[in-house]
Design a protein around this motif. Structure first.
Motif, PDB file in Angstrom:
ATOM      1  N   UNK A 202       0.224  -0.958   0.523  1.00  0.00           N
ATOM      2  CA  UNK A 202       0.187   0.299  -0.307  1.00  0.00           C
ATOM      3  C   UNK A 202       0.771   1.317   0.100  1.00  0.00           C
ATOM      4  N   UNK A 203       1.899   1.297   0.645  1.00  0.00           N
ATOM      5  CA  UNK A 203       2.796   2.564   0.714  1.00  0.00           C
ATOM      6  C   UNK A 203       3.429   2.980  -0.431  1.00  0.00           C
ATOM      7  N   UNK A 204       3.784   1.666  -1.575  1.00  0.00           N
ATOM      8  CA  UNK A 204       4.235   1.368  -2.204  1.00  0.00           C
ATOM      9  C   UNK A 204       3.599   2.510  -3.857  1.00  0.00           C
ATOM     10  N   UNK A 205       2.748   1.849  -2.940  1.00  0.00           N
ATOM     11  CA  UNK A 205       1.391   2.115  -4.450  1.00  0.00           C
ATOM     12  C   UNK A 205       0.872   4.235  -4.233  1.00  0.00           C
ATOM     13  N   UNK A 206       0.853   4.628  -2.524  1.00  0.00           N
ATOM     14  CA  UNK A 206       0.480   5.603  -2.303  1.00  0.00           C
ATOM     15  C   UNK A 206       1.889   6.616  -2.453  1.00  0.00           C
ATOM     16  N   UNK A 207       2.752   6.084  -2.123  1.00  0.00           N
ATOM     17  CA  UNK A 207       4.354   7.155  -2.975  1.00  0.00           C
ATOM     18  C   UNK A 207       4.376   6.978  -4.116  1.00  0.00           C
ATOM     19  N   UNK A 208       4.373   6.209  -5.617  1.00  0.00           N
ATOM     20  CA  UNK A 208       4.430   6.415  -6.754  1.00  0.00           C
ATOM     21  C   UNK A 208       2.649   7.448  -7.684  1.00  0.00           C
ATOM     22  N   UNK A 209       1.513   7.032  -6.554  1.00  0.00           N
ATOM     23  CA  UNK A 209       0.449   7.851  -7.203  1.00  0.00           C
ATOM     24  C   UNK A 209       0.304   9.354  -6.259  1.00  0.00           C
ATOM     25  N   UNK A 210       1.077   9.429  -5.529  1.00  0.00           N
ATOM     26  CA  UNK A 210       1.062  10.319  -4.920  1.00  0.00           C
ATOM     27  C   UNK A 210       2.158  11.607  -5.561  1.00  0.00           C
ATOM     28  N   UNK A 211       2.807  10.782  -5.488  1.00  0.00           N
ATOM     29  CA  UNK A 211       3.828  12.308  -6.731  1.00  0.00           C
ATOM     30  C   UNK A 211       3.660  11.980  -7.846  1.00  0.00           C
ATOM     31  N   UNK A 212       3.690  11.481  -8.390  1.00  0.00           N
ATOM     32  CA  UNK A 212       2.507  11.062 -10.173  1.00  0.00           C
ATOM     33  C   UNK A 212       1.385  12.602 -10.037  1.00  0.00           C
ATOM     34  N   UNK A 213       1.063  12.213  -8.817  1.00  0.00           N
ATOM     35  CA  UNK A 213      -0.210  13.313  -9.066  1.00  0.00           C
ATOM     36  C   UNK A 213       0.042  14.280  -8.995  1.00  0.00           C
ATOM     37  N   UNK A 214       0.649  15.088  -7.779  1.00  0.00           N
ATOM     38  CA  UNK A 214       1.734  15.941  -7.662  1.00  0.00           C
ATOM     39  C   UNK A 214       2.500  16.510  -8.629  1.00  0.00           C
ATOM     40  N   UNK A 215       2.999  15.662  -9.677  1.00  0.00           N
ATOM     41  CA  UNK A 215       3.666  16.383 -10.538  1.00  0.00           C
ATOM     42  C   UNK A 215       2.653  16.783 -11.937  1.00  0.00           C
ATOM     43  N   UNK A 216       1.500  16.408 -11.952  1.00  0.00           N
ATOM     44  CA  UNK A 216       0.644  16.256 -12.848  1.00  0.00           C
ATOM     45  C   UNK A 216       0.116  17.277 -12.433  1.00  0.00           C
ATOM     46  N   UNK A 217      -0.183  17.702 -11.138  1.00  0.00           N
ATOM     47  CA  UNK A 217      -0.974  19.264 -10.932  1.00  0.00           C
ATOM     48  C   UNK A 217      -0.476  20.248 -11.246  1.00  0.00           C
ATOM     49  N   UNK A 218       1.113  19.672 -10.247  1.00  0.00           N
ATOM     50  CA  UNK A 218       2.095  21.303 -10.439  1.00  0.00           C
ATOM     51  C   UNK A 218       2.625  21.693 -11.497  1.00  0.00           C
ATOM     52  N   UNK A 219       2.599  20.656 -12.763  1.00  0.00           N
ATOM     53  CA  UNK A 219       2.819  20.960 -13.846  1.00  0.00           C
ATOM     54  C   UNK A 219       1.973  21.340 -15.474  1.00  0.00           C
ATOM     55  N   UNK A 220       0.841  20.828 -15.127  1.00  0.00           N
ATOM     56  CA  UNK A 220      -0.297  21.024 -16.057  1.00  0.00           C
ATOM     57  C   UNK A 220      -1.399  21.728 -15.427  1.00  0.00           C
ATOM     58  N   UNK A 221      -1.874  21.466 -14.111  1.00  0.00           N
ATOM     59  CA  UNK A 221      -3.537  22.254 -13.880  1.00  0.00           C
ATOM     60  C   UNK A 221      -3.695  22.882 -13.023  1.00  0.00           C
ATOM     61  N   UNK A 222      -2.071  23.665 -12.369  1.00  0.00           N
ATOM     62  CA  UNK A 222      -2.305  24.461 -11.734  1.00  0.00           C
ATOM     63  C   UNK A 222      -1.662  25.949 -12.328  1.00  0.00           C
ATOM     64  N   UNK A 223      -0.780  25.305 -13.321  1.00  0.00           N
ATOM     65  CA  UNK A 223      -0.856  26.394 -14.371  1.00  0.00           C
ATOM     66  C   UNK A 223      -1.361  26.872 -15.088  1.00  0.00           C
ATOM     67  N   UNK A 224      -2.451  25.986 -15.400  1.00  0.00           N
ATOM     68  CA  UNK A 224      -3.744  26.939 -16.383  1.00  0.00           C
ATOM     69  C   UNK A 224      -4.401  27.189 -15.549  1.00  0.00           C
ATOM     70  N   UNK A 225      -4.725  26.903 -14.394  1.00  0.00           N
ATOM     71  CA  UNK A 225      -5.654  27.365 -13.403  1.00  0.00           C
ATOM     72  C   UNK A 225      -5.298  29.114 -12.957  1.00  0.00           C
ATOM     73  N   UNK A 226      -3.765  29.082 -13.258  1.00  0.00           N
ATOM     74  CA  UNK A 226      -3.286  30.308 -12.839  1.00  0.00           C
ATOM     75  C   UNK A 226      -4.329  31.675 -14.060  1.00  0.00           C
ATOM     76  N   UNK A 227      -4.413  30.726 -14.943  1.00  0.00           N
ATOM     77  CA  UNK A 227      -4.257  31.987 -16.441  1.00  0.00           C
ATOM     78  C   UNK A 227      -6.561  31.673 -16.180  1.00  0.00           C
TER      79      UNK A 227
END
Length: 172
Positions: free
Chosen positions: A62-87
Motif C-alpha cells: 500500500x505504501x509503495x502504491x501510495x508513494x508512486x500515485x501521490x508523486x505522480x498526482x502532484x507532478x500533474x497538478x504542479x506541471x499542468x493544472x496549476x499553471x492552467x488554473x493561474x491563467x
C-alpha cells in the motif's frame, strides 16, 4: 480564495460535478483510504497484533502504491493544472502558490517514508534483529506525514473543485 468555496461549498459537491472534478475527488479519496489502511497496519503493529513480517505484508504494498500515485498526482497538478488554473482565474494565485509549497513539504514526507520503508524492508528481508526498530520508525514517520497530507487534500479541494465546477471545461 474563500469566494470559491463560498460560491460552491462542499455540501453541493454531488453527482453534478464536471468529470475532472469528480476524478480529482476520486483520486483524493483513494489517498485518504490508503492513509487509513496504513494507519491501521501501524496501529495493529503497535498493539502487537502484527509481527514485522505481518506489518511488512500489510503495509509495504500500500505504501509503495501510495508513494508512486501521490508523486505522480502532484507532478500533474504542479506541471499542468496549476499553471492552467493561474491563467483562468488569477485571483487564486496565492492559493496555488500555497498548494505548490505544500507539494514540496509533502515531498519531504514522502522521501522520509520511502527511506523508512526501505530500511524496514531490508530489516525484514534480511531477518535482522533491528527490523522492529525500523518498523517503529516507519510507523512514526507515517504519523508525522498524515496531518500535512490530510490538510493539503482538504485545502486543494476547497480551491480546485469549486473552480472546476464554476469554470467548467475551460478549467480542465
Amino acid at each position: 480564495m474563500l469566494y470559491l468555496r463560498d460560491a460552491f461549498p462542499r455540501e453541493r459537491w454531488t453527482g453534478a460535478l464536471p468529470e475532472t472534478a469528480a476524478f480529482w475527488l476520486q483520486m483524493h479519496a483513494g489517498f485518504r483510504a490508503q492513509q487509513v489502511q496504513m494507519a491501521d497496519a501501524a496501529t495493529r503493529w503497535r498493539s502487537g497484533q502484527l509481527d514485522p513480517r505481518g506489518l511488512h505484508a500489510a503495509l509495504i504494498p500500500t505504501l509503495q502504491a501510495f508513494l508512486q500515485h501521490l508523486d505522480g498526482h502532484h507532478r500533474v497538478e504542479s506541471g499542468h493544472y496549476f499553471p492552467q488554473f493561474r491563467l483562468i482565474e488569477p485571483r487564486i494565485q496565492t492559493g496555488l502558490d500555497l498548494l505548490d509549497r505544500d507539494h514540496d513539504a509533502i515531498h519531504a514526507h514522502l522521501d522520509a517514508l520511502y527511506h523508512s520503508a526501505v530500511a524496514f524492508h531490508r530489516g525484514v528481508a534480511g531477518q535482522s534483529s533491528d527490523a522492529p526498530d525500523h518498523a517503529h520508525r516507519l510507523a512514526d514517520t507515517l504519523d508525522r506525514a498524515a496531518p500535512s497530507l490530510t490538510r493539503h487534500l482538504d485545502d486543494e479541494e476547497d480551491i480546485v473543485i469549486p473552480l472546476l465546477a464554476l469554470k467548467g471545461a475551460s478549467a480542465a
